[in-house]
Design a protein around this motif. Structure first.
Motif, mmCIF file in Angstrom:
data_model
loop_
_atom_site.group_PDB
_atom_site.id
_atom_site.type_symbol
_atom_site.label_atom_id
_atom_site.label_comp_id
_atom_site.label_asym_id
_atom_site.label_seq_id
_atom_site.Cartn_x
_atom_site.Cartn_y
_atom_site.Cartn_z
ATOM 1 N N PRO A 223 1.023 -1.079 0.001
ATOM 2 C CA PRO A 223 0.072 0.233 0.521
ATOM 3 C C PRO A 223 0.706 1.591 0.003
ATOM 4 N N PRO A 224 0.710 2.310 -0.371
ATOM 5 C CA PRO A 224 1.300 3.748 -0.015
ATOM 6 C C PRO A 224 1.212 4.298 1.073
ATOM 7 N N ALA A 225 2.344 4.903 1.253
ATOM 8 C CA ALA A 225 3.152 5.636 2.390
ATOM 9 C C ALA A 225 2.192 6.722 2.162
ATOM 10 N N PRO A 226 2.174 7.305 3.456
ATOM 11 C CA PRO A 226 1.182 9.050 3.498
ATOM 12 C C PRO A 226 2.361 9.900 2.650
ATOM 13 N N GLU A 227 3.094 9.998 1.874
ATOM 14 C CA GLU A 227 4.174 10.804 1.649
ATOM 15 C C GLU A 227 4.364 9.808 -0.005
ATOM 16 N N PRO A 228 3.463 10.336 -1.198
ATOM 17 C CA PRO A 228 4.396 9.847 -2.224
ATOM 18 C C PRO A 228 5.778 9.847 -2.465
ATOM 19 N N PRO A 229 6.408 9.333 -3.607
ATOM 20 C CA PRO A 229 6.874 7.809 -4.194
ATOM 21 C C PRO A 229 6.469 6.889 -3.147
ATOM 22 N N TRP A 230 6.630 6.670 -1.868
ATOM 23 C CA TRP A 230 6.913 5.712 -1.051
ATOM 24 C C TRP A 230 5.252 4.549 -1.203
ATOM 25 N N VAL A 231 6.142 3.533 -0.839
ATOM 26 C CA VAL A 231 5.194 2.547 0.011
ATOM 27 C C VAL A 231 5.129 1.601 1.844
ATOM 28 N N LEU A 232 4.892 1.179 1.894
ATOM 29 C CA LEU A 232 4.334 0.096 3.508
ATOM 30 C C LEU A 232 5.042 -0.957 2.705
ATOM 31 N N ALA A 233 6.130 -0.712 3.418
ATOM 32 C CA ALA A 233 6.735 -2.664 3.817
ATOM 33 C C ALA A 233 6.462 -2.943 4.323
ATOM 34 N N GLY A 234 5.882 -2.953 5.615
ATOM 35 C CA GLY A 234 5.796 -3.947 6.790
ATOM 36 C C GLY A 234 6.501 -3.397 8.200
ATOM 37 N N PRO A 235 6.160 -3.710 8.990
ATOM 38 C CA PRO A 235 6.965 -3.794 10.048
ATOM 39 C C PRO A 235 8.310 -4.662 10.370
ATOM 40 N N ALA A 236 9.530 -3.232 11.078
ATOM 41 C CA ALA A 236 10.932 -3.773 10.459
ATOM 42 C C ALA A 236 10.942 -5.337 11.382
ATOM 43 N N GLU A 237 10.429 -5.218 12.305
ATOM 44 C CA GLU A 237 10.108 -7.302 13.304
ATOM 45 C C GLU A 237 10.498 -7.959 12.311
#
Lengths: 343, 69
Positions: A223-237
């Motif tokens: 899914p897209p992050a609040p700031e384009p063009p970033w996308v959410l890659a999930g939690p680091a853990e």
């Protein structure tokens, strides 16, 4: 890889793989020759040369089935990955078994007339359709075995080499037709038909299962992050130490995010060798290691360690809270990106 | 297939293979080092390439020309 070529890059694993393969094929052929006469229809006893050609022919068919099953098996179960590492030796052995089958046929059916055996094979009457099917399959197997060295991958380019080696599926179809129009026509019991059908059905089932699994995985777009063009890659853990998660942006290639010594790095998920899924690999000796053939790349710049020259596209990462963000725009291959320390 | 057709087909295959052998040997001796840096100084692997060069020699000639530019 692009360091100086050697005939075969032997490792202990490859030696063990080849030893097991050779032993298995030799055992199979010897068992076939020994047990075949006892299992044959007593009304139609088999002679030695016929047994030999059937032993090599069936060995080639089973090896070909195994070669085609390894790909989906490795996708479905990581424990099968070691079978994939040296698959080209399996392919060469399959070709040798098929050539042994052809040589046994020529030495028996076409060796006792003044006509050269190859001319007799091609001009034999009545027309036997299984002969061109078998010859076609043999030609493909020879072509693939002859182009199995890494030189050909580089010389023909990886996409062309891969396309050429996909013709193994055509070879399999030709072999099934060769058996169907040949040995099956004369078979008096259903064993051969069952083996051929079960092998073909197994291959179809494995490929469908692996395809469905990949289709399900591909459906998970990041899914897209609040700031384009970033996308959410999930939690680091969620990213295992020494391993990776694979992220699929809406556009572009999948990206593998690795965690090594508490720091995150992102590269394309496609290995520069044969497009192997890097995200299913591990960090070995500080380098991303492809699960297919062991090609390695540095985490920080996607470059293979010297003297190798392969390079991967890298990606920018950032950590916001406990969440990893990915910039899905690839950097030029080999671009250094400082790994992100996990907070 | 008639006997004559079979003989012609095998003769054509033999001629193709002979051309492939000539192109393959020439490529191994004169072209390989120029088109692939990883082949420079590496000799033991070259005989392994000969069957592929023999089978794919028209493609080899085309790639050789493209890569040598």
């Amino acid at each position: 890889m692009s360091a100086r070529y050697v005939p075969v890059g032997w490792t202990r694993a490859k030696l063990a793989y080849d030893a097991v393969l050779l032993l298995a094929v030799a055992t199979y052929v010897l068992l076939y020759l020994h047990l075949g006469p006892h299992l044959a229809d007593p009304a139609r006893p088999l002679d030695g040369p016929t047994l030999l050609m059937r032993a090599w022919g069936s060995a080639a068919f089973l090896l070909l089935t195994l070669a085609l099953a390894i790909g989906p098996l490795a996708r479905l179960d990581r424990r099968c990955l070691p079978l994939l590492y040296n698959r080209r030796h399996l392919g060469v052995l399959t070709c040798l078994a098929a050539l042994s089958h052809a040589a046994a046929v020529l030495d028996w059916y076409f060796a006792f007339s003044p006509t050269p055996s190859l001319v007799a094979l091609l001009s034999s009457e009545p027309v036997r359709p299984f002969i061109p099917f078998g010859l076609g399959a043999l030609l493909i197997l020879c072509l693939l075995a002859a182009t199995s060295h890494d030189f050909w991958l580089s010389f023909l380019t990886p996409p062309a080499w891969k396309a050429l080696h996909m013709s193994l599926y055509l070879a399999y179809a030709l072999v099934v037709a060769h058996v169907g129009f040949g040995a099956l026509q004369a078979a008096t019991d259903p064993a051969l038909a069952l083996v051929v059908l079960a092998s073909a059905a197994l291959l179809v089932a494995l490929h469908v299962a692996a395809g469905l699994r990949e289709a399900r995985r591909d459906a998970g777009i990041a899914p897209p992050a609040p700031e384009p063009p970033w996308v959410l890659a999930g939690p680091a853990e969620a990213i295992p130490e020494g391993g990776a998660v694979t992220i699929r942006p809406l556009r572009g290639e999948a990206v593998a995010i690795f965690r090594h010594q508490g720091r995150l790095s992102a590269v394309t998920n496609l290995c520069a060798h044969q497009n192997g899924p890097l995200g299913e690999g591990r960090v070995v000796d500080g380098c991303i290691t492809c699960p297919w053939h062991g090609f390695q790349y540095r985490l920080e710049d996607g470059c293979a360690p010297p003297p190798y020259t392969e390079r991967l596209a890298t990606y920018r990462l950032r950590q916001v809270g406990g969440e990893v963000w990915l910039d899905p725009r690839p950097n030029p291959p080999g671009t250094r990106v400082e790994p992100v320390a996990v907070a | 297939m008639s006997r004559l057709t079979a003989e012609l087909l095998l003769a054509a295959a033999g001629a193709y293979g002979a051309c492939g052998l000539a192109v393959g040997l020439l490529f191994l001796l004169r072209g390989l080092d120029r088109v692939d840096p990883a082949a420079r100084g590496a000799h033991a692997f070259r005989p392994l390439l000969l069957p592929g060069l023999l089978l794919l020699w028209p493609l080899v000639l085309w790639r050789w020309r493209v890569l040598a530019r």
